[in-house]
Write a protein that holds these residues in place. Structure first.
Motif, PDB file in Angstrom:
ATOM      1  N   UNK A 220      46.340  29.074  83.025  1.00  0.00           N
ATOM      2  CA  UNK A 220      45.665  28.822  81.763  1.00  0.00           C
ATOM      3  C   UNK A 220      44.610  29.896  81.503  1.00  0.00           C
ATOM      4  N   UNK A 221      44.351  30.138  80.224  1.00  0.00           N
ATOM      5  CA  UNK A 221      43.390  31.173  79.838  1.00  0.00           C
ATOM      6  C   UNK A 221      42.007  30.889  80.413  1.00  0.00           C
ATOM      7  N   UNK A 222      41.590  29.636  80.397  1.00  0.00           N
ATOM      8  CA  UNK A 222      40.283  29.273  80.931  1.00  0.00           C
ATOM      9  C   UNK A 222      40.169  29.547  82.423  1.00  0.00           C
TER      10      UNK A 222
ATOM     11  N   UNK B 267      38.285  33.039  86.893  1.00  0.00           N
ATOM     12  CA  UNK B 267      38.563  33.926  88.021  1.00  0.00           C
ATOM     13  C   UNK B 267      37.989  35.323  87.781  1.00  0.00           C
ATOM     14  N   UNK B 268      38.126  35.802  86.562  1.00  0.00           N
ATOM     15  CA  UNK B 268      37.598  37.125  86.219  1.00  0.00           C
ATOM     16  C   UNK B 268      36.070  37.144  86.326  1.00  0.00           C
ATOM     17  N   UNK B 269      35.447  36.078  85.865  1.00  0.00           N
ATOM     18  CA  UNK B 269      33.985  35.982  85.961  1.00  0.00           C
ATOM     19  C   UNK B 269      33.544  36.031  87.432  1.00  0.00           C
TER      20      UNK B 269
ATOM     21  N   UNK C 259      34.116  39.578  88.798  1.00  0.00           N
ATOM     22  CA  UNK C 259      33.194  40.548  88.217  1.00  0.00           C
ATOM     23  C   UNK C 259      31.781  40.388  88.786  1.00  0.00           C
ATOM     24  N   UNK C 260      31.359  39.156  88.977  1.00  0.00           N
ATOM     25  CA  UNK C 260      30.023  38.891  89.502  1.00  0.00           C
ATOM     26  C   UNK C 260      29.970  38.946  91.030  1.00  0.00           C
ATOM     27  N   UNK C 261      31.141  39.065  91.655  1.00  0.00           N
ATOM     28  CA  UNK C 261      31.273  39.141  93.117  1.00  0.00           C
ATOM     29  C   UNK C 261      30.664  37.915  93.805  1.00  0.00           C
TER      30      UNK C 261
END
Length: 127
Positions: free
Chosen positions: A2-4, A9-11, A14-16
Protein backbone atom coordinates in the motif's frame (compact mmCIF):
# COMPACT_ATOMS: atom_id res chain seq x y z
CA UNK A 1 2.39 -2.82 -0.92
CA UNK A 2 0.00 0.00 0.00
CA UNK A 3 1.08 3.58 -0.67
CA UNK A 4 0.90 4.46 3.03
CA UNK A 5 3.13 1.56 3.97
CA UNK A 6 5.64 2.50 1.28
CA UNK A 7 5.69 6.11 2.51
CA UNK A 8 6.25 4.90 6.07
CA UNK A 9 9.14 2.68 4.99
CA UNK A 10 10.68 5.53 3.02
CA UNK A 11 10.36 7.87 6.00
CA UNK A 12 12.08 5.36 8.30
CA UNK A 13 14.85 4.79 5.76
CA UNK A 14 15.40 8.47 5.08
CA UNK A 15 15.54 9.36 8.77
CA UNK A 16 17.69 6.27 9.50
CA UNK A 17 15.48 5.42 12.46
CA UNK A 18 16.05 1.65 12.38
CA UNK A 19 19.80 2.21 12.73
CA UNK A 20 19.31 4.68 15.57
CA UNK A 21 16.96 2.35 17.42
CA UNK A 22 19.35 -0.56 16.89
CA UNK A 23 22.23 1.47 18.33
CA UNK A 24 20.18 2.65 21.30
CA UNK A 25 19.13 -0.92 22.02
CA UNK A 26 22.74 -2.06 21.80
CA UNK A 27 23.82 0.69 24.20
CA UNK A 28 21.16 -0.44 26.66
CA UNK A 29 22.22 -4.06 26.49
CA UNK A 30 25.89 -3.20 26.76
CA UNK A 31 25.61 -0.80 29.73
CA UNK A 32 22.49 -2.25 31.42
CA UNK A 33 21.72 0.96 33.32
CA UNK A 34 19.57 0.95 36.46
CA UNK A 35 17.42 3.71 34.95
CA UNK A 36 17.09 2.87 31.24
CA UNK A 37 14.76 5.75 30.31
CA UNK A 38 17.13 8.35 31.75
CA UNK A 39 20.05 6.59 30.07
CA UNK A 40 18.29 6.76 26.68
CA UNK A 41 17.45 10.43 27.18
CA UNK A 42 21.10 11.17 27.96
CA UNK A 43 22.24 9.18 24.92
CA UNK A 44 19.85 11.10 22.65
CA UNK A 45 21.03 14.38 24.17
CA UNK A 46 24.63 13.37 23.35
CA UNK A 47 23.57 12.61 19.77
CA UNK A 48 21.89 16.01 19.55
CA UNK A 49 24.94 17.76 21.03
CA UNK A 50 27.23 15.81 18.71
CA UNK A 51 25.23 16.97 15.70
CA UNK A 52 25.84 20.54 16.86
CA UNK A 53 29.54 19.66 17.41
CA UNK A 54 29.18 20.28 21.16
CA UNK A 55 30.03 16.82 22.37
CA UNK A 56 30.85 13.25 21.56
CA UNK A 57 28.50 10.70 20.11
CA UNK A 58 27.60 7.76 22.33
CA UNK A 59 29.43 4.66 21.18
CA UNK A 60 28.93 1.10 22.26
CA UNK A 61 32.56 0.04 22.32
CA UNK A 62 35.63 1.68 23.77
CA UNK A 63 39.15 1.25 22.41
CA UNK A 64 39.87 -1.84 24.52
CA UNK A 65 36.69 -3.52 23.19
CA UNK A 66 37.67 -2.75 19.60
CA UNK A 67 41.17 -4.13 20.18
CA UNK A 68 39.68 -7.29 21.72
CA UNK A 69 37.38 -7.71 18.72
CA UNK A 70 40.34 -7.35 16.36
CA UNK A 71 42.35 -9.96 18.27
CA UNK A 72 39.42 -12.39 18.03
CA UNK A 73 39.38 -11.90 14.27
CA UNK A 74 43.18 -12.14 13.97
CA UNK A 75 43.29 -15.73 15.24
CA UNK A 76 46.80 -16.37 13.91
CA UNK A 77 48.20 -13.20 15.45
CA UNK A 78 49.46 -11.88 12.11
CA UNK A 79 48.64 -8.26 12.96
CA UNK A 80 46.07 -7.95 10.21
CA UNK A 81 42.72 -9.27 9.04
CA UNK A 82 41.05 -9.63 5.65
CA UNK A 83 38.60 -7.08 4.25
CA UNK A 84 35.77 -9.64 4.46
CA UNK A 85 36.37 -9.97 8.21
CA UNK A 86 36.40 -6.19 8.56
CA UNK A 87 33.09 -5.86 6.69
CA UNK A 88 31.51 -8.53 8.89
CA UNK A 89 32.74 -6.78 12.04
CA UNK A 90 31.13 -3.54 10.89
CA UNK A 91 27.87 -5.33 10.08
CA UNK A 92 27.91 -7.09 13.45
CA UNK A 93 28.13 -3.70 15.14
CA UNK A 94 25.27 -2.40 13.00
CA UNK A 95 27.55 -0.05 11.07
CA UNK A 96 27.40 0.70 7.37
CA UNK A 97 29.77 -0.89 4.87
CA UNK A 98 28.41 1.04 1.88
CA UNK A 99 31.32 3.47 1.52
CA UNK A 100 34.10 0.92 2.00
CA UNK A 101 36.50 0.74 -0.89
CA UNK A 102 38.76 -2.18 -0.11
CA UNK A 103 40.62 -4.57 -2.37
CA UNK A 104 40.20 -8.25 -1.49
CA UNK A 105 43.97 -8.68 -1.03
CA UNK A 106 44.31 -5.64 1.25
CA UNK A 107 45.41 -6.21 4.85
CA UNK A 108 43.50 -4.42 7.61
CA UNK A 109 45.80 -3.60 10.54
CA UNK A 110 44.64 -2.86 14.09
CA UNK A 111 45.08 0.88 13.56
CA UNK A 112 43.04 0.84 10.35
CA UNK A 113 40.42 -1.34 12.06
CA UNK A 114 40.07 1.00 15.05
CA UNK A 115 39.96 4.11 12.89
CA UNK A 116 37.35 2.55 10.62
CA UNK A 117 35.12 1.34 13.46
CA UNK A 118 35.11 4.71 15.20
CA UNK A 119 34.64 6.64 11.94
CA UNK A 120 31.75 4.39 10.88
CA UNK A 121 30.10 4.80 14.28
CA UNK A 122 30.25 8.58 14.01
CA UNK A 123 28.92 8.52 10.47
CA UNK A 124 26.03 6.28 11.45
CA UNK A 125 24.85 8.73 14.10
CA UNK A 126 25.53 12.00 12.26
CA UNK A 127 23.33 11.28 9.29
Amino acid sequence: MAAGEEQSREYLRRQRLPELLHRLGALLLFHRPERPREFLIQALERVKAGRRAEGEYPFLMDEANVEAMFSLLDVLGQGHIRPAQYREALKTLGLSTEDLELEDDENITLDVFKEGIFAASLTSLKT
